[in-house]
Enzyme design. Structure first.
Site, mmCIF file in Angstrom:
data_model
loop_
_atom_site.group_PDB
_atom_site.id
_atom_site.type_symbol
_atom_site.label_atom_id
_atom_site.label_comp_id
_atom_site.label_asym_id
_atom_site.label_seq_id
_atom_site.Cartn_x
_atom_site.Cartn_y
_atom_site.Cartn_z
ATOM 1 N N TYR A 51 -47.980 2.063 91.600
ATOM 2 C CA TYR A 51 -49.301 2.655 91.838
ATOM 3 C C TYR A 51 -49.573 2.903 93.325
ATOM 4 C CZ TYR A 51 -50.954 2.405 86.986
ATOM 5 O OH TYR A 51 -51.144 2.606 85.631
ATOM 6 N N HIS A 117 -50.463 4.369 80.190
ATOM 7 C CA HIS A 117 -50.180 5.239 81.333
ATOM 8 C C HIS A 117 -49.256 6.354 80.864
ATOM 9 C CE1 HIS A 117 -48.545 6.793 85.082
ATOM 10 N NE2 HIS A 117 -47.366 6.708 84.499
#
Ligand code: RTP
Ligand code: MG
Length: 140
Positions: A51, A117
């Site tokens: 991330y 995700h």
């Protein structure tokens, strides 16, 4: 349209609530094939690297905490237009804004703990797949 691959994560809120089969059923019903799958506990380092694009955002710390709070299932999905198709199947980031029938509308509890995700481009899909899979662990 050629066959394409995307990278998926079933996040800790999905594993905690024993929803991995239910989410996979939605994925497969949409015509995406799960051609690689592994259940892992993400390290802090892995989550921070994954991330990294969000590292200046106010929710970054919370996001890393969440992604390392329990097991996740990392997946490679394959199909026609897989990147865009999976984004559609996932629904909006905030489940309150997600369309009917999407994974986040069906299962997600909040914008932070939003069940799945999916890569946002074919280029990122390749980078993300390489972060978690060796070629030998994917069978299309
Ligand atoms: P993802 O990367 O997980 O597939 O989700 P996304 O593209 O729909 O959303 P993105 O903007 O890339 O954000 C990544 C993840 O960060 C968490 N988030 N929390 N508290 C907040 O306001 C907030 N905003 C984003 C979510 O877990 C989101 O999926
Ligand atoms: Mg994203």
């Amino acid at each position: 349209m050629a066959t394409e691959r995307t990278f998926s994560i079933l996040k800790p809120d999905a594993t905690r609530r024993n929803l991995t089969g239910a989410v996979n059923a939605v994925i497969e019903k949409a015509g995406l094939r799960i051609v690689g799958q592994r259940r892992i506990k993400m390290s802090r380092q892995q989550a921070e690297t994954f991330y990294e694009v969000h590292k200046e955002r106010p929710f970054f710390g919370e996001l890393v905490e969440f992604m390392t709070s329990g097991p996740v299932v990392v997946q490679v999905l394959e199909g026609e237009n897989a990147v865009a198709k999976y984004r559609e199947v996932m629904g909006a980031t905030n489940p309150a804004q997600a369309a009917e029938g999407t994974i986040r509308k069906l299962f997600a509890e909040s914008v932070g703990e939003n069940t799945v995700h999916g890569s946002d481009s074919a280029e990122n899909a390749q980078i993300e797949i390489a972060q978690f899979f060796q070629d030998a662990d994917i069978a299309g």
